[in-house]
Scaffold this active site. Sequence first.
Site, mmCIF file in Angstrom:
data_model
loop_
_atom_site.group_PDB
_atom_site.id
_atom_site.type_symbol
_atom_site.label_atom_id
_atom_site.label_comp_id
_atom_site.label_asym_id
_atom_site.label_seq_id
_atom_site.Cartn_x
_atom_site.Cartn_y
_atom_site.Cartn_z
ATOM 1 N NE ARG A 283 170.252 54.962 -0.556
ATOM 2 C CZ ARG A 283 171.381 54.098 -0.425
ATOM 3 N NH1 ARG A 283 170.928 53.026 0.359
ATOM 4 N NH2 ARG A 283 172.544 54.332 -0.818
ATOM 5 C CG HIS A 331 171.900 51.116 6.378
ATOM 6 N ND1 HIS A 331 171.343 52.310 5.967
ATOM 7 C CD2 HIS A 331 172.532 50.823 5.329
ATOM 8 C CE1 HIS A 331 171.702 52.542 4.843
ATOM 9 N NE2 HIS A 331 172.305 51.840 4.214
#
Length: 368
Positions: A283, A331
Amino acid sequence: MSGWQGRPGYPPSRRRGNANLIPLMVRSAYACFLLFSSRTARAVSTSSTGQNSRLIHALYAGQANRWDDYQQLFQKSFREAGLNVRLSNEYSVDPSLFHYVIYHPKGPISDFSSFKNIKAVFNLRAGVEGVVDNPTIKVPLCRMVDQNLQDGMVEYVIGHTFRHHLQTDTLWRYKNQCEWRQSEATSCLAKERTVGILGLGGLGTACADALVRLNFRVIGWTRRSKHHTGVECRSGPEGLDSVLSESDILVLLLPNTPETENIVRKESLEKCKPGVAIINAGRGDLIDDNALLEALESGKVSGATLDVFREEPLHPDHGFWRHPRLLVTPHIAAKTSPETAGPVIAENIRRCECGEPLLYMVDKESGY
């Protein structure tokens, strides 16, 4: 009279009796057929799950551009599991109709208070930040752990671990400068390299296992004590310090919680082994961006690969884009696949309908 009926010596009464047996035999056979058919129909209607005769309503509250893929493949998974599920993306209809919500943070639903009859919410992502604290969710919340997502994460971590291990970026710089520099680019073997993994959940342990098979020494850290074969497991503040100080390559696969935010900051980077390489596929909030840039400038960190960020897409003015020893990936490390996510959702619906424990249920107190 012709045929057997006209044969001499054949009694008329016998002839009439046999003639009457024929319709009786037909009626008996037909009755047996009806009995067998009804039993077969009942057996089919009550499959091994015992649930497919009951209509179950599920709402797809994911990204609109993925509806066609998810609808087709999820319905296939439901049928294969013996479930009679009607999957819909029409969230504007009566919310009390639905029994389950299949959720994505980029989907249309954020307020679950009108879904009075739902039994569970199934997240389509491994991460649950942004939904775990949603006060309108009063039912179990499950994160997604599917095989393709796991495989994608393992391949990403392995690929970039080897990139740092073999000093590929350094070789590219030498190549662009037309420099033949063997001594500075000579790499050690994997068995001489230590990879530290912060976070030994499902994805972390899968990556750890793959690295161990490739002969890396793997040490892992979790908040609470844990044992995993082949991995040197550490926990607590002292365990974190030891992982930081021993790792040549540090992989971040932690969830985003108040306890893990900025776990990589100036103070922790000072405890790292000089020249450590950092891979963040967990994250974005795990890293203090400015502290990482400063460590890259000083040489404390030799290189970094980042797939997740505090704000996505990463702003064009962010310093990460321009640093020569930092690779930005958009991502892409692990994507949910409807082919392998469908069976996970189907199994959890089956479990819920049968009163069995759900898979991958989120602990709302710990945040993951």
